[in-house]
Design a protein around this motif. Structure first.
Motif, PDB file in Angstrom:
ATOM      1  N   PHE A  78       9.828   2.713   1.056  1.00  0.00           N
ATOM      2  CA  PHE A  78       8.453   1.708   0.701  1.00  0.00           C
ATOM      3  C   PHE A  78       7.307   2.537  -0.139  1.00  0.00           C
ATOM      4  O   PHE A  78       6.258   1.951  -0.280  1.00  0.00           O
ATOM      5  N   SER A 116       5.682   1.354  -3.228  1.00  0.00           N
ATOM      6  CA  SER A 116       5.663  -0.001  -3.402  1.00  0.00           C
ATOM      7  C   SER A 116       4.334  -0.590  -3.066  1.00  0.00           C
ATOM      8  O   SER A 116       3.501   0.349  -2.607  1.00  0.00           O
ATOM      9  N   GLU A 142      11.784  -2.873  -4.591  1.00  0.00           N
ATOM     10  CA  GLU A 142      10.982  -3.239  -5.717  1.00  0.00           C
ATOM     11  C   GLU A 142       9.582  -2.901  -5.361  1.00  0.00           C
ATOM     12  O   GLU A 142       8.984  -3.239  -4.339  1.00  0.00           O
ATOM     13  N   SER A 143       8.939  -2.515  -6.387  1.00  0.00           N
ATOM     14  CA  SER A 143       7.609  -1.997  -5.903  1.00  0.00           C
ATOM     15  C   SER A 143       6.618  -3.118  -5.732  1.00  0.00           C
ATOM     16  O   SER A 143       5.602  -2.990  -5.152  1.00  0.00           O
ATOM     17  N   ASN A 144       6.998  -4.188  -6.384  1.00  0.00           N
ATOM     18  CA  ASN A 144       5.914  -5.444  -6.220  1.00  0.00           C
ATOM     19  C   ASN A 144       6.428  -6.441  -5.100  1.00  0.00           C
ATOM     20  O   ASN A 144       6.114  -7.555  -5.171  1.00  0.00           O
ATOM     21  N   GLY A 166      10.072  -7.224   1.711  1.00  0.00           N
ATOM     22  CA  GLY A 166      10.350  -5.816   2.178  1.00  0.00           C
ATOM     23  C   GLY A 166      11.206  -5.774   3.273  1.00  0.00           C
ATOM     24  O   GLY A 166      12.185  -5.130   3.448  1.00  0.00           O
TER      25      GLY A 166
END
Length: 202
Positions: free
Chosen positions: A182, A185, A111-113, A119
């Motif tokens: 990543f 993100s 997920e980008s955030n 992570g």
């Protein structure tokens, strides 16, 4: 180990399938780039393949741990064999493999955030690092802006040695895939060397 399937077994098998999908993506990319994939025709015969279907229907309920360990060995050896075969007479093929791995990582992105701890959890949920009892990845530093972990053992080298492949190529491939995971993100990924890695909130 209990003969009752639990969430951890499904979790591990999902990771095994992800590595198998990566290997298949590498073969497809190599074919597209007109690399010599004919030599890979015997891969199933040499190393076996993952069975398809729901885990509960394909696993050996009398030997859950051994069955999963065997499937880890299959996907590890398959990736090693593909890499060895494609790079044997064409060292530049590792670039094609890593480009594919990076693109595969982007398709399987976090997920980008995501926060650093999220992570790392995603990393643990995605990449094969032996059996859970091997305890390969140990967190050595963690706060709201950063997480750092150490690989306590090289769990992959045994399989690459068996195939006669250079395990350093595995780490190039995995690093490329991690970068892809990543890439889009809010986390910056750093390979610090000697099995030490970190994610930093940007």
């Amino acid at each position: 180990m209990s003969a009752i399937l639990g969430p951890i077994h499904h979790w591990l098998f999902r990771k095994i399938k992800i590595q198998n999908d990566l290997t298949n993506a590498v073969i497809a990319a190599a074919k597209e780039k007109e690399l010599n994939v004919a030599l890979l025709a015997d891969i199933d015969e040499k190393f076996g393949s993952l069975p398809e279907g729901d885990l509960g229907n394909i696993i050996d309920p009398t030997n859950i741990h051994g069955w999963l360990q065997d499937k880890i060995a299959i996907v590890e050896r398959r990736l090693a064999y593909v890499t060895k075969t494609l790079t044997k007479d064409n060292p530049d093929a590792i670039g094609v493999i890593c480009d594919c791995a990076r693109a595969f990582g982007v398709k399987n992105a976090v997920e980008s955030n995501a926060a650093p701890t999220e992570g790392f959890e995603y990393y643990e949920n995605t990449f094969v690092s032996g059996m859970p009892c091997d305890g390969v990845n140990m967190i050595v530093n963690e706060d709201s802006d950063e997480i750092m972990w150490q690989e306590t053992v090289d769990i992959h080298k045994q399989y690459w040695d068996e195939v006669g492949a250079d395990v350093s190529l595995f780490y190039e491939i995995r690093n490329a895939m991690i970068e892809g995971v990543f890439e889009n993100s809010d986390l910056a990924y750093y390979n610090l060397g000697n099995g030490l890695y970190k994610l930093v909130k940007e």
